[in-house]
Scaffold this motif. Structure first.
Motif: not given
Ligand SMILES: [Zn+2]
Length: 350
Positions: A134-161
């Motif tokens: 993450f860096r100041e400037g232009v990029g992609q916002s993850l706002e509103g994209q993390l609901e399914s991440v939160r529900a995963e037991p494994s952080a890595l599975s969540a990241a890959f998904e």
């Protein structure tokens, strides 16, 4: 202030057991994270600035300094659990934080220490690591994209998904292969893997003994292939040693990063049992013979590298190799790490 996602990369080991990707015997959570991190291009942070790191992986706090060497700047680490909820919290904190750079690093790879018999041949979830910059400037916002991440037991599975879902729309941000599987490498003997991982890191080496302080001092050279360039005569000195190898000058030697991938092999040999330096005894006892290559890094600069992720004898003169940070051998209670050669992968770049 918002710090959007500038780059994300993932790493999946090529080693296979029963058709599933698993960590190789010389990989752990640290080496997997470093490999994912090195796929982020460009990674270089603002010179002189500190990098915030949210670490969503099992990692001993007293080894935090190792990430400073990898990133090449001061680091400030926050440790999180390896769950989807912790990952979502870290990604949100990274995006909302201040300061120039924040890395979120995820792995559920084999622990760095202590040796844990229960995690030898690869864990139940996906193997590998993910890195988010993450860096100041232009990029992609993850706002509103993390609901399914939160529900995963494994952080890595969540990241890959998350990557599978978002990578197709922003290929310039999500580096490398998030959607398809990685190349397939050699199959792994889990028993041998466990045997190598469970080596007591307190064992005394009778081989080339490098004291801990001297080892740490040389890490930018060993881990990142940073040479010294003489501003007087232009010669490259590698590994860096504070003196120009050509003119002997000790001043105005500037750090010069050398390539770590696509190196040409100029010589190769297989070290059979009994031929190895004694610090590699545990490796040979567990895994058998290994291959060593001499590779050209820059004009006049060659390095000797152990080969990983390939059958011994499979690399030929003229082949290209990439390099990865891997475990070398245990000494004084911890693993020593260094770069090894792996068969070169022609990666599709975004
Ligand atoms: Zn010089």
């Amino acid at each position: 202030m918002v710090r959007p996602l500038l780059r994300a990369a993932r790493y999946v080991p090529t080693s296979l057991h029963d058709g599933v990707h698993v960590a190789a015997a010389d990989e752990d959570a640290f080496t997997e994270i470093v490999t994912a991190l090195e796929r982020i291009e460009p990674l270089a942070s603002t010179p002189g600035s500190a990098t915030d790191i949210e670490l969503v992986a099992p990692f001993p706090e007293d080894l935090s300094w190792a990430f400073g060497v990898v990133v090449g700047s001061d680091v400030s680490l926050v440790f999180g659990e390896s769950t989807g909820a912790a990952l979502a919290a870290s990604l949100t904190a990274a995006e909302r934080g201040s300061g120039p750079d924040c890395l979120v690093l995820v792995s559920d790879g084999p622990p760095v220490r202590p040796p844990d018999p229960s995690t030898g041949g690869g864990s139940a979830g996906p193997a590998g690591a993910a890195a988010f910059l993450f860096r100041e400037g232009v990029g992609q916002s993850l706002e509103g994209q993390l609901e399914s991440v939160r529900a995963e037991p494994s952080a890595l599975s969540a990241a890959f998904e998350l990557g599978r879902r978002l990578a197709p729309s922003e290929p310039g941000i999500w580096c490398g292969e998030w959607v398809t599987d990685e190349a397939q490498g050699p199959s792994l003997d889990p028993a041998a893997s466990v045997q190598f991982r469970e080596v007591d890191p307190n064992r005394v080496s009778e081989g080339a003994y490098v004291p801990a302080d001297r080892y740490r001092e040389s890490l930018p050279s060993r881990w990142r292939f940073v040479a010294e360039k003489c501003s007087e005569c232009g010669a490259l000195t590698f590994p860096a040693r504070g003196t120009c190898r050509n003119c002997g000058r000790r001043e105005r030697l500037l750090p010069e990063p050398l390539p770590v991938n696509g190196l040409e092999v100029v010589a190769t040999t297989v070290i059979g049992s009994g031929g190895q330096p004694t610090e590699f005894d545990p490796q040979v006892q567990a895994l058998g013979a290994y291959e060593v290559v001499l590779a050209q890094v820059a004009p006049g600069v060659r390095v000797t590298l152990q080969v990983a992720d390939a059958e011994p004898g499979s690399i030929r003169i003229g082949d290209r190799v990439d390099t990865r940070l891997r475990r070398l051998y245990p000494l004084e209670g911890e693993w020593r790490y260094g770069r090894k050669a792996v068969p070169s992968v022609r990666r599709t770049t975004a």
